[in-house]
Design an enzyme around this catalytic site. Structure first.
Site, PDB file in Angstrom:
ATOM      1  N   HIS A 175       0.632  -1.406  -0.291  1.00  0.00           N
ATOM      2  CA  HIS A 175       0.757   0.044  -0.209  1.00  0.00           C
ATOM      3  C   HIS A 175       0.882   1.322   0.081  1.00  0.00           C
ATOM      4  CE1 HIS A 175      -3.001   3.697   2.389  1.00  0.00           C
ATOM      5  NE2 HIS A 175      -3.350   2.883   1.460  1.00  0.00           N
ATOM      6  N   ARG A 176       0.672   1.911  -0.840  1.00  0.00           N
ATOM      7  CA  ARG A 176       1.717   2.875  -1.656  1.00  0.00           C
ATOM      8  C   ARG A 176       3.400   2.574  -1.371  1.00  0.00           C
ATOM      9  NH1 ARG A 176      -1.075   7.160   2.944  1.00  0.00           N
ATOM     10  NH2 ARG A 176      -3.191   6.821   2.825  1.00  0.00           N
ATOM     11  N   GLU A 190       0.182  -0.631  -4.166  1.00  0.00           N
ATOM     12  CA  GLU A 190      -1.305  -0.064  -4.778  1.00  0.00           C
ATOM     13  C   GLU A 190      -0.623   1.515  -4.491  1.00  0.00           C
ATOM     14  OE1 GLU A 190      -4.658   3.061  -2.676  1.00  0.00           O
ATOM     15  OE2 GLU A 190      -2.280   3.023  -1.732  1.00  0.00           O
ATOM     16  N   ASP A 229      -1.007   5.879  -5.202  1.00  0.00           N
ATOM     17  CA  ASP A 229      -2.321   7.076  -5.526  1.00  0.00           C
ATOM     18  C   ASP A 229      -1.619   7.647  -6.180  1.00  0.00           C
ATOM     19  OD1 ASP A 229      -4.122   6.374  -3.203  1.00  0.00           O
ATOM     20  OD2 ASP A 229      -1.808   6.859  -2.103  1.00  0.00           O
ATOM     21  N   HIS A 234      -0.629  10.556  -2.272  1.00  0.00           N
ATOM     22  CA  HIS A 234      -1.927  10.998  -1.606  1.00  0.00           C
ATOM     23  C   HIS A 234      -2.806  12.382  -1.226  1.00  0.00           C
ATOM     24  CE1 HIS A 234      -4.050  10.185   1.863  1.00  0.00           C
ATOM     25  NE2 HIS A 234      -4.283   8.637   0.982  1.00  0.00           N
ATOM     26  N   GLU A 244      -5.117   4.312  -7.674  1.00  0.00           N
ATOM     27  CA  GLU A 244      -5.953   4.667  -7.594  1.00  0.00           C
ATOM     28  C   GLU A 244      -6.462   6.690  -7.540  1.00  0.00           C
ATOM     29  OE1 GLU A 244      -7.007   4.648  -2.763  1.00  0.00           O
ATOM     30  OE2 GLU A 244      -7.988   6.900  -3.198  1.00  0.00           O
ATOM     31  N   LYS A 269      -6.887   9.651  -7.472  1.00  0.00           N
ATOM     32  CA  LYS A 269      -7.256  10.563  -6.318  1.00  0.00           C
ATOM     33  C   LYS A 269      -7.784  11.936  -6.741  1.00  0.00           C
ATOM     34  CE  LYS A 269      -5.964   9.067  -1.404  1.00  0.00           C
ATOM     35  NZ  LYS A 269      -6.948   8.025  -1.579  1.00  0.00           N
ATOM     36  N   ASP A 296       0.286  -2.009   4.105  1.00  0.00           N
ATOM     37  CA  ASP A 296       1.641  -0.885   4.254  1.00  0.00           C
ATOM     38  C   ASP A 296       3.316  -2.083   4.579  1.00  0.00           C
ATOM     39  OD1 ASP A 296       0.175   1.209   3.919  1.00  0.00           O
ATOM     40  OD2 ASP A 296      -0.075   1.718   6.765  1.00  0.00           O
TER      41      ASP A 296
END
Ligand code: G3P
Ligand code: MG
Length: 261
Positions: free
Chosen positions: A17-18, A44, A46, A59, A118, A120, A241
């Protein structure tokens, strides 16, 4: 669409995640490089548009939390953004790490990972983020490695028009705020996956979506016990994470579907 990594990878898919953001500053090349080294099958990230219409991986709306500079990301040009330090707030050893463009991430990762992008553009929902992103996916020929998610259905609807063969996933806010996305109305988007908060996942929700042919990928889980219980329930993917921890838990958890075989 069947050759797409989203449907080919072994499930549950672990999404860093990120990037591997427990070990490196979120949404930086360092975090994505680490995800590769740690054998995460997926990341993933953003994305948002800059003032000069470049797609950057970031993000927040404000640059303050990550860089210390009080700026609004979509009111800054790429060259202004590139002057900021996105590493020091995580750890001094990452000082000088930059906010990457989506293109820089594509250049680093290429087709080695599944990439969940994603969209954003929540503050500017009708901007050109879907169009500019689609241009980059075309340029790097990553149609079978990337897929899109968003809490903004309009962004998903638009990107589907540019890239009809690339899967989309509807993000659902947690609790009551996400009821519409989790309801049948959300299905009007004809998405391939739903991304609920882990606290909203139940056997019933999984059964319903699996019967409809949707994947269920859950966000964002950083503790081992919750990871194991979600794997046992039969989620298709999990955002974390800490991909090292999640990959370890996979070895001590057997999903219900595997138990039957
Ligand atoms: O895509 C899952 C998760 O990233 C959604 O929330 O705020 O971490 O982007 P957020
Ligand atoms: Mg995200």
């Amino acid at each position: 669409m069947n050759q797409h990594k989203l449907f080919e990878l072994k499930r549950p898919i672990i999404f860093a995640h990120r990037g591997s953001s427990a070990y490196a500053p979120e949404n930086t090349l360092a975090a994505f490089e680490l995800a590769l080294k740690q054998n995460a099958p997926a990341i993933e990230l953003d994305i948002t548009l800059t003032k000069d219409q470049k797609v950057v991986v970031f993000h927040d709306t404000s640059t303050e939390r990550i860089t210390g500079y009080k700026g609004i990301i979509n009111q800054m040009t790429l060259s202004e953004i590139k002057k900021l330090d996105a590493g020091s707030s995580f750890d001094v050893s990452f000082q000088g790490e930059k906010i990457p463009t989506l293109e820089e991430v594509f250049e680093l990762v290429r087709d080695r990972l599944l990439i969940n992008i994603e969209l954003k553009n929540y503050a500017t929902p009708s901007d050109d983020l879907p169009k500019q992103t689609a241009i980059l996916v075309e340029k790097w020929k990553l149609h079978t490695s990337v897929f899109f998610s968003s809490f903004n259905p309009l962004a998903l609807f638009k990107i589907k028009r540019y890239l009809p063969e690339v899967p989309i996933a509807l993000l659902a806010l947690d609790g009551k705020l996400g009821w519409l996305a989790r309801s049948r109305l959300g299905e009007l988007l004809r998405y391939q996956a739903i991304h609920p908060a882990y606290s909203d996942v139940s056997q019933r929700l999984l059964q319903y979506h699996h019967q409809k042919g949707h994947l269920v990928n859950v966000y964002t889980v950083n503790d081992a016990k919750t990871m194991r219980s979600l794997f046992d329930l039969g989620v298709d993917g999990l955002f974390t994470d800490n991909p090292i921890l999640a990959l370890e838990q996979l070895n001590v958890s057997v999903s219900p579907r595997e138990k039957q075989s």
